[in-house]
Scaffold this active site. Structure first.
Site, PDB file in Angstrom:
ATOM      1  N   ARG A   1     -54.510  -9.303   8.957  1.00 36.46           N
ATOM      2  CA  ARG A   1     -55.445  -9.153  10.092  1.00 36.46           C
ATOM      3  C   ARG A   1     -55.817 -10.561  10.535  1.00 36.46           C
ATOM      4  O   ARG A   1     -56.378 -11.334   9.749  1.00 36.46           O
ATOM      5  CB  ARG A   1     -56.682  -8.364   9.658  1.00 36.46           C
ATOM      6  CG  ARG A   1     -57.816  -8.460  10.662  1.00 36.46           C
ATOM      7  CD  ARG A   1     -58.902  -7.447  10.433  1.00 36.46           C
ATOM      8  NE  ARG A   1     -58.462  -6.114  10.825  1.00 36.46           N
ATOM      9  CZ  ARG A   1     -59.266  -5.089  11.005  1.00 36.46           C
ATOM     10  NH1 ARG A   1     -60.573  -5.223  10.825  1.00 36.46           N
ATOM     11  NH2 ARG A   1     -58.791  -3.902  11.350  1.00 36.46           N
TER      12      ARG A   1
ATOM     13  N   HIS B   1     -53.243  -3.356  17.736  1.00 34.87           N
ATOM     14  CA  HIS B   1     -53.734  -2.707  16.504  1.00 34.87           C
ATOM     15  C   HIS B   1     -52.821  -1.502  16.236  1.00 34.87           C
ATOM     16  O   HIS B   1     -53.233  -0.354  16.352  1.00 34.87           O
ATOM     17  CB  HIS B   1     -55.195  -2.292  16.687  1.00 34.87           C
ATOM     18  CG  HIS B   1     -55.933  -2.036  15.411  1.00 34.87           C
ATOM     19  ND1 HIS B   1     -55.325  -2.126  14.157  1.00 34.87           N
ATOM     20  CD2 HIS B   1     -57.234  -1.680  15.175  1.00 34.87           C
ATOM     21  CE1 HIS B   1     -56.227  -1.844  13.223  1.00 34.87           C
ATOM     22  NE2 HIS B   1     -57.390  -1.573  13.812  1.00 34.87           N
TER      23      HIS B   1
ATOM     24  N   GLN C   1     -53.781   1.426  13.717  1.00 35.35           N
ATOM     25  CA  GLN C   1     -54.829   2.311  14.235  1.00 35.35           C
ATOM     26  C   GLN C   1     -54.251   3.299  15.237  1.00 35.35           C
ATOM     27  O   GLN C   1     -54.576   4.487  15.212  1.00 35.35           O
ATOM     28  CB  GLN C   1     -55.942   1.485  14.897  1.00 35.35           C
ATOM     29  CG  GLN C   1     -57.067   2.329  15.444  1.00 35.35           C
ATOM     30  CD  GLN C   1     -57.843   3.046  14.346  1.00 35.35           C
ATOM     31  OE1 GLN C   1     -58.313   2.416  13.414  1.00 35.35           O
ATOM     32  NE2 GLN C   1     -57.968   4.364  14.450  1.00 35.35           N
TER      33      GLN C   1
ATOM     34  N   ASP D   1     -63.640   1.865  22.782  1.00 35.82           N
ATOM     35  CA  ASP D   1     -63.731   0.883  21.699  1.00 35.82           C
ATOM     36  C   ASP D   1     -64.868  -0.069  22.051  1.00 35.82           C
ATOM     37  O   ASP D   1     -65.385  -0.046  23.178  1.00 35.82           O
ATOM     38  CB  ASP D   1     -62.384   0.136  21.567  1.00 35.82           C
ATOM     39  CG  ASP D   1     -62.342  -0.820  20.377  1.00 35.82           C
ATOM     40  OD1 ASP D   1     -63.146  -0.644  19.432  1.00 35.82           O
ATOM     41  OD2 ASP D   1     -61.513  -1.758  20.391  1.00 35.82           O
TER      42      ASP D   1
ATOM     43  N   CYS E   1     -61.860   4.181  17.221  1.00 32.62           N
ATOM     44  CA  CYS E   1     -61.264   3.581  16.012  1.00 32.62           C
ATOM     45  C   CYS E   1     -62.320   3.169  14.995  1.00 32.62           C
ATOM     46  O   CYS E   1     -61.999   2.988  13.828  1.00 32.62           O
ATOM     47  CB  CYS E   1     -60.376   2.397  16.391  1.00 32.62           C
ATOM     48  SG  CYS E   1     -61.282   0.961  17.012  1.00 32.62           S
TER      49      CYS E   1
ATOM     50  N   ARG F   1     -55.664   6.838   8.931  1.00 33.04           N
ATOM     51  CA  ARG F   1     -55.193   5.462   8.688  1.00 33.04           C
ATOM     52  C   ARG F   1     -54.462   5.396   7.351  1.00 33.04           C
ATOM     53  O   ARG F   1     -53.402   4.779   7.224  1.00 33.04           O
ATOM     54  CB  ARG F   1     -56.397   4.494   8.657  1.00 33.04           C
ATOM     55  CG  ARG F   1     -57.065   4.241   9.992  1.00 33.04           C
ATOM     56  CD  ARG F   1     -56.187   3.449  10.932  1.00 33.04           C
ATOM     57  NE  ARG F   1     -55.796   2.158  10.379  1.00 33.04           N
ATOM     58  CZ  ARG F   1     -56.518   1.034  10.451  1.00 33.04           C
ATOM     59  NH1 ARG F   1     -57.684   1.028  11.071  1.00 33.04           N
ATOM     60  NH2 ARG F   1     -56.068  -0.110   9.939  1.00 33.04           N
TER      61      ARG F   1
HETATM   62  N1  NVA Z   1     -61.304  -4.144  19.321  1.00 27.56           N
HETATM   63  C1  NVA Z   1     -61.936  -4.197  18.023  1.00 27.56           C
HETATM   64  C2  NVA Z   1     -61.295  -3.242  17.081  1.00 27.56           C
HETATM   65  C3  NVA Z   1     -61.929  -3.182  15.715  1.00 27.56           C
HETATM   66  C4  NVA Z   1     -61.201  -2.272  14.775  1.00 27.56           C
HETATM   67  C5  NVA Z   1     -61.872  -5.618  17.491  1.00 27.56           C
HETATM   68  O1  NVA Z   1     -60.833  -6.266  17.627  1.00 27.56           O
HETATM   69  O2  NVA Z   1     -62.878  -6.080  16.944  1.00 27.56           O
HETATM   70  N1   CP Z   2     -60.669   0.626  12.893  1.00 28.45           N
HETATM   71  C1   CP Z   2     -60.558  -0.428  12.065  1.00 28.45           C
HETATM   72  O1   CP Z   2     -59.541  -1.148  12.036  1.00 28.45           O
HETATM   73  O2   CP Z   2     -61.631  -0.595  11.253  1.00 28.45           O
HETATM   74  P1   CP Z   2     -61.956  -1.867  10.338  1.00 28.45           P
HETATM   75  O3   CP Z   2     -62.228  -3.024  11.259  1.00 28.45           O
HETATM   76  O4   CP Z   2     -63.146  -1.467   9.534  1.00 28.45           O
HETATM   77  O5   CP Z   2     -60.760  -2.160   9.474  1.00 28.45           O
END
Ligand code: NVA
Ligand code: CP
Length: 301
Positions: free
Chosen positions: A102, A129, A132, A220, A260, A288
């Site tokens: 990540r 993502h 997800q 989101d 998500c 997931r």
């Molecule tokens: N768009 C959000 C998704 C979190 C799972 C982010 O990147 O923070």
């Molecule tokens: N939806 C998702 O990726 O959640 P986290 O940021 O908690 O991993």
């Protein structure tokens, strides 16, 4: 399939194969059937951003496949003190059988695979993502049985989730309608990709238009990880992009809402809409686990 960088790289058949395997793994887990297919493998999980679901679902999933998960926070790794990624990757490739990461830039994920020479899974970048959205597609098929003839609508920021939803939903055969503010549209590469699906995609700036007759409505956060300094500006830009019960009256009466998570009630979604759809949203979170196990099996078995 050698890596999971982004859904743009996958064919429709590869996506459906992952979803079919995920359904089977979900069934087996419910019936306590485990066979340790990845016994002896070591899978690293690099986090340069926070996580609840991705961390826990990967760690549990890796264990359930019989492999060993290694949680690697960038603040503990030498990356956090400036060791170049290409050196870190060449080292990790000698210890690990696969890596989930990540991070911020999409190029980091692809460089990690290039230099480590082991399969790499994108656990979220600023661009995409994919894990997800595979879970979202699995959830949609569970509740709606099919993809054809359905319209997926996304309201909010043209961010990583929006980019991946557009690609995934179009690839499996859904119609897609998006509403974002003008300055927050999806990525140009994704908009270019939508041209392969004439008549199946629309991008507007009015949530009411996008949600009209939609079957699946997704949103989101307005401020993604790494954008915290823009929070106030974004609250202004997105104030009319909240999923409310009133807005959803325009959707198909059998609609479902997905998110998500984490959700910010009172911003992108009201508490009422969130709780009315909790059944779908938390199944989506559970999925997931199953879908990522399927991805790891496809990459490593
Ligand atoms: N768009 C959000 C998704 C979190 C799972 C982010 O990147 O923070
Ligand atoms: N939806 C998702 O990726 O959640 P986290 O940021 O908690 O991993």
């Amino acid at each position: 399939m050698k890596n999971l960088f982004k859904l743009l790289d996958l064919t429709k058949e590869e996506i459906i194969d992952i979803l079919d395997l995920a359904d089977q793994l979900k069934y087996e887990r419910k019936h306590n059937i485990y066979s340790n297919p990845l016994q002896g493998k070591n899978i690293g999980m690099i986090f340069e951003k926070a996580s609840t679901r991705t961390r826990v679902s990967f760690e549990v999933g890796i264990g359930e496949l019989g492999a060993r998960p290694l949680f690697l926070s960038s603040s503990d790794l030498q990356i956090g003190r400036g060791e170049p990624l290409i050196d870190t990757a060449r080292v990790l490739g000698r210890y690990l059988d696969a890596i989930m990461i990540r991070t911020f830039d999409q190029s980091t994920v692809e460089d990690l695979a290039k230099y480590s020479k082991v399969p790499v899974i994108n656990g979220l970048t600023d661009f995409a993502h994919p894990c997800q959205v595979l879970a979202d597609l699995m959830t949609i098929r569970e509740f709606k049985v099919r993809f054809d003839d359905l319209t997926l609508c996304y309201i909010g920021d043209g961010n990583n989730m929006c980019n991946s939803l557009i690609v995934g939903a179009l690839k499996v055969g859904m119609n897609v309608s998006i509403a974002t503010p003008k300055e927050y549209e999806p990525h140009g590469d994704v908009l270019e990709f939508t041209k392969l699906y004439p008549g199946k995609f629309s991008l507007v700036h009015e949530p009411e238009k996008a949600v009209d007759s939609a079957d699946i409505i997704v949103t989101d956060v307005w401020t993604s990880m790494g954008q915290e300094s823009e929070k106030v500006k974004r609250e202004m830009a997105f104030k009319d992009y909240c999923l409310t019960s009133n807005l959803l009256k325009l959707a198909n009466p059998n609609y479902i809402v997905l998110h998500c998570l984490p959700a910010h009630r009172g911003e992108e979604i009201t508490d009422e809409v969130f709780e009315n759809n909790a059944e779908f949203i938390f199944e989506e979170a559970e999925n997931r686990l199953h879908v990522q196990k399927a991805v790891m099996l496809k990459l490593l078995k």
